[in-house]
Design a protein around this motif. Structure first.
Motif, short mmCIF file in Angstrom:
data_model
loop_
_atom_site.label_atom_id
_atom_site.label_comp_id
_atom_site.label_asym_id
_atom_site.label_seq_id
_atom_site.Cartn_x
_atom_site.Cartn_y
_atom_site.Cartn_z
N ARG A 138 37.47 27.48 48.24
CA ARG A 138 37.13 25.91 48.07
C ARG A 138 37.66 25.01 49.27
O ARG A 138 37.17 24.37 49.62
N LYS A 273 44.86 19.88 44.05
CA LYS A 273 43.89 19.12 44.52
C LYS A 273 43.25 19.62 45.86
O LYS A 273 43.97 20.12 46.76
N ARG A 275 40.88 18.58 49.20
CA ARG A 275 39.88 17.64 50.12
C ARG A 275 39.28 18.26 51.08
O ARG A 275 39.84 19.47 51.68
N THR A 276 37.92 18.26 51.10
CA THR A 276 37.01 19.04 52.01
C THR A 276 37.11 18.40 53.41
O THR A 276 37.12 17.06 53.32
N SER A 287 38.06 14.20 53.29
CA SER A 287 37.40 13.46 52.37
C SER A 287 38.43 12.54 51.67
O SER A 287 39.52 13.13 51.46
N ILE A 289 38.56 11.32 48.86
CA ILE A 289 38.58 11.91 47.50
C ILE A 289 39.15 13.08 47.28
O ILE A 289 38.42 14.08 47.71
N ALA A 290 40.49 13.41 46.56
CA ALA A 290 40.81 14.56 46.37
C ALA A 290 40.21 14.98 45.10
O ALA A 290 40.60 14.46 43.95
N ARG A 291 39.58 16.13 45.14
CA ARG A 291 39.39 16.84 43.80
C ARG A 291 40.10 17.48 43.16
O ARG A 291 40.68 18.50 43.72
N LYS A 292 40.27 17.41 41.91
CA LYS A 292 41.29 18.18 40.85
C LYS A 292 40.34 19.56 40.58
O LYS A 292 39.64 19.63 40.38
N VAL A 293 41.28 20.37 40.89
CA VAL A 293 40.62 21.86 40.74
C VAL A 293 40.88 22.32 39.48
O VAL A 293 42.24 22.16 38.82
#
Ligand SMILES: NC(=O)c1ccc[n+]([C@@H]2O[C@H](COP(=O)([O-])OP(=O)(O)OC[C@H]3O[C@@H](n4cnc5c(N)ncnc54)[C@H](O)[C@@H]3O)[C@@H](O)[C@H]2O)c1
Length: 382
Positions: A138, A273, A275-276, A287, A289-293
């Protein structure tokens, strides 16, 4: 019913006792402490059986013994247990000297027994989800880690008011003499070892900085350390421990496509979390927006509903070890893993100002991601 005994019924034993309530299939068959008053208070509070000698534990029915004594007593207590044929789950560190850890490791091996070292937070939902996020790519290829274990200016906290649930005072002097690196580095070192394998070299520094009334600097251990860890897998991690800088328990794993992070190593269920990183025209952005895994179901485990250090389930490690013993396999934190953890922790703690590079002499073979109950699972099952 799976059986354990406890030696050392001080401050941390209460955290184990609270965690034990989440494992009703594990029975405590004996508790022992050389301090009879502490032993009685602990056993009365938690309704657990007390015995009046270590011999009663050595000859008793427990499959696994939890060594929750003070770090300077770990070696001697664990040695006696192994010689009596008991598997041992030791609080950290395995011993205060590497040569003693080597003796324990060899003794266990020679007797067909297992000895493991806390902490066990690497079995937590947070640690395993972070590991899966990294293994699933990821963040691309992991390159660098920043891990912080700062616990604020402890020597100025109202330490004498800190008591465990059954009334044992926090062992101030022992904590300062043992030092924050041996006490805390493992909370992320274990995660890093599980993710990236053995450490080849550490380049560390440590120092004693705070004035502690009643203790000389020769008596206290370093209260600050910073290590750059060179993993055999190629990843480099900077691990900082202190009991001066404001509380910060973040870990950030930096890959060539993004960053995975957790904000609290002591929260077994902390969100992971990601961030890409993107390039848009002439700009590079991480990014916003930090995406929750999402945590796969197999990483979930019984939770202790408390806050701070007490929110960790201290029995995940012993429970996994009991599963491993029953299945005839090595526990995730036992054997070579425990020895390597001890070698790296001692190297960081003892670095001082001028040690420079220290090349690790021990190695271990990394295990796959672990179901909390100890079943072998693999990344594909997520
Ligand atoms: N205090 C914490 O917040 C905390 C948190 C996590 C882990 N730990 C770890 O837990 C371990 C114990 O720490 P603690 O805070 O409970 O210390 P503590 O001083 O409160 O308790 C240790 C107990 O071990 C007993 N003991 C010592 N030597 C013994 C022996 N030879 N035989 C029988 N009993 C013996 C002592 O009498 C004492 O009651 C340490 O390894 C520490 O690193 C502590």
């Amino acid at each position: 019913m799976r059986t354990v005994a406890i030696i050392g019924t001080g401050f941390v034993a209460d955290l184990y006792a609270a965690s034990l309530r989440t494992f009703p299939d594990i029975q405590v068959v004996a508790c022992y402490d050389k301090d009879a008053e502490r032993l009685q208070r602990f056993c009365a509070h938690w309704q657990l059986p007390a015995v009046d000698s270590i011999d009663a534990v050595l000859t008793g029915p427990a499959t696994l013994v939890l060594n929750l004594t003070n770090p300077h007593a770990h070696f001697e207590v664990s040695r006696q247990l192994l010689e009596a044929g008991k598997h041992v789950y030791s609080e950290k560190p395995l011993s205060m000297r590497m040569e003693d850890a080597v003796v324990l490791h060899a003794l266990a091996k020679a007797r067909g027994l297992q000895i493991a070292s806390a902490p066990c937070s690497l079995l937590s939902e947070a640690a395993q989800t972070l590991r899966l996020a990294v293994e699933q790519g990821r963040i691309g290829v992991p390159k660098l880690v920043y891990a912080e274990l700062d616990d604020d200016y402890i020597s100025q906290a109202p330490l004498t008011k800190w008591k465990s649930e059954s009334g044992t005072p926090w062992p101030i002097e022992d904590e300062l003499v043992v030092g924050c690196t041996l006490e805390h580095a493992g909370y992320y070192l274990t995660w890093l070892m599980a993710m990236f394998g053995p450490v080849r070299t550490t380049v560390s520094a440590s120092a004693g900085l705070a004035d502690v009334s009643g203790l000389t600097s020769a008596e206290t251990a370093p209260d600050y350390s910073s290590a750059t860890l060179f993993f055999e897998s190629g990843v480099v991690a900077r691990l900082t421990c202190s009991i001066l800088a404001p509380h910060d328990h973040r870990i950030r794993v930096i890959g060539d496509r993004g960053v995975a992070s957790v904000t609290e190593s002591w929260d077994n269920r902390a969100a992971v979390k990601v961030r890409t990183r993107h390039v848009i025209r002439r700009r590079m952005i991480n990014s916003p927006i930090a995406r929750k895994v999402p945590s796969p179901a197999f990483t979930r485990h019984p939770a202790v509903k408390r806050r701070g250090a007490a929110s960790m389930n201290f029995m995940l490690g012993p429970a996994e070890m009991l599963d491993a013993i029953a299945a005839g396999r090595e526990a995730r934190q036992a054997g070579d893993f425990a020895l390597h953890l001890t070698e790296v922790s001692l190297a960081i703690q003892s670095a001082g100002e001028n040690t420079g590079a220290q090349h690790m002499t021990t190695r271990f073979t990394p295990s796959p991601v672990t179901h909390w109950a100890g079943q072998r699972t693999s990344v594909q099952e997520s």
